[in-house]
Write a protein that holds these residues in place. Sequence first.
Motif, PDB file in Angstrom:
ATOM      1  N   UNK A   1     -11.964 -37.112  30.338  1.00  0.00           N
ATOM      2  CA  UNK A   1     -13.044 -36.512  29.548  1.00  0.00           C
ATOM      3  C   UNK A   1     -14.205 -36.088  30.429  1.00  0.00           C
ATOM      4  N   UNK A   2     -14.627 -36.973  31.350  1.00  0.00           N
ATOM      5  CA  UNK A   2     -15.768 -36.655  32.206  1.00  0.00           C
ATOM      6  C   UNK A   2     -15.474 -35.453  33.099  1.00  0.00           C
ATOM      7  N   UNK A   3     -14.290 -35.417  33.700  1.00  0.00           N
ATOM      8  CA  UNK A   3     -13.946 -34.315  34.593  1.00  0.00           C
ATOM      9  C   UNK A   3     -13.836 -32.997  33.836  1.00  0.00           C
ATOM     10  N   UNK A   4     -13.236 -33.040  32.641  1.00  0.00           N
ATOM     11  CA  UNK A   4     -13.104 -31.809  31.856  1.00  0.00           C
ATOM     12  C   UNK A   4     -14.459 -31.326  31.357  1.00  0.00           C
ATOM     13  N   UNK A   5     -15.341 -32.266  31.002  1.00  0.00           N
ATOM     14  CA  UNK A   5     -16.684 -31.886  30.563  1.00  0.00           C
ATOM     15  C   UNK A   5     -17.434 -31.193  31.691  1.00  0.00           C
ATOM     16  N   UNK A   6     -17.341 -31.765  32.898  1.00  0.00           N
ATOM     17  CA  UNK A   6     -18.003 -31.147  34.040  1.00  0.00           C
ATOM     18  C   UNK A   6     -17.434 -29.752  34.301  1.00  0.00           C
ATOM     19  N   UNK A   7     -16.126 -29.614  34.214  1.00  0.00           N
ATOM     20  CA  UNK A   7     -15.497 -28.319  34.482  1.00  0.00           C
ATOM     21  C   UNK A   7     -15.954 -27.258  33.481  1.00  0.00           C
TER      22      UNK A   7
END
Length: 367
Positions: free
Chosen positions: A204-210
């Motif tokens: 979730x965190x990585x996709x949100x940043x992307x």
Amino acid sequence: MTSAAPSSSLPDQPAEAGTRAPLVFGGVPEAEGFARVPITARDRVHFRVDRDLPLAEFRADLPDGVTVSHDEGEGLYRVDGPCGQGQVLADWIRAWCAGHDCTTVGLRAEAGVRRRAPRDLPPAFLDDLCRHYHPLSLKRLQRNASTVRLHVPDPDDLHQQVAEWILKAVGQYDETKGVPFGAFLATQLSKWVHDLGRNAHGRTAADTENRQQKAIAAFQAEHQRRPTERELAAYMGQSVATLRRNSQTVATLNGLRNLQSLDGGPDATEVLLPDSHEAPDQIMDEADQTLLSHALTAACASDPTAARGQRAAQPNVLGWATWYLTTWGGQTKTQVSADLGTSVRNMNVHADRVERALKDRLAELSE
């Protein structure tokens, strides 16, 4: 090594590519090599365990026609069996692990997985193919250099990671789709670079940043300036409150990445303490917090004695986040799990590793 057709980048094989001489590896044309070992379907069970699995015994007990592979870096086990047997295998694995005092984490069955085993290809063919695509993959990854360096800073580790990705692509490449292997590999490399962040810090965190970075880049290209908070929220179709919450997740992710001491030998850092006979209680309280923080960071650092590829050879970032955010950040494990997009059980596995190392660190400090 058999010479291959020269290429400056991973080929997308345009229409006129039919006039080129085919790539030949180990005396076998590329297309023919993959056709000799076609991709096949099987049911696959993915799982992790809360302690090291006795792999040799596990393999010996597996039913006939069932194989297992172990990704030491991710601690992930993959068990492959005939189609239609996925759920039966999952139940068998769960029972076997319970009988050996192991608890499975994130166990799931996946039906109809199409894969080939790279080891089944002719050895000379596979060797030449890897030698050919390795430098081309490194060139292709130059556009993702900043992301790659965050997760694989050492050049030797990067070469190993690229080699692993090529073998992974060989295992997943479906020659019946009509797409050249080079084009397939180029596409997969972009996905796997993104997965580095997802694996290290949570999906979730990585996709949100992307998503945020893509939206900011698109806004800048359109308006030649960075968006305000309200403009970015509107551009992404979110409320300002949602954007702020997601921005905090991204900030947490970036903070974890900037923990240089996790990868820089925290034991070599000297912590200066005041003389307790002369220092006031407030300063000593701060010194105690410094010692505890230092011990936690040291407990999460990579083990220099661990073999490359083992889980202990990587900094335990998820374990650090679990301890820090629940101890000092005022969050519950459920909240951290939602922010980082990983299960509480997976967090507990990493946190238990920290606890074992932290006990030793605190015992040394108390002496």
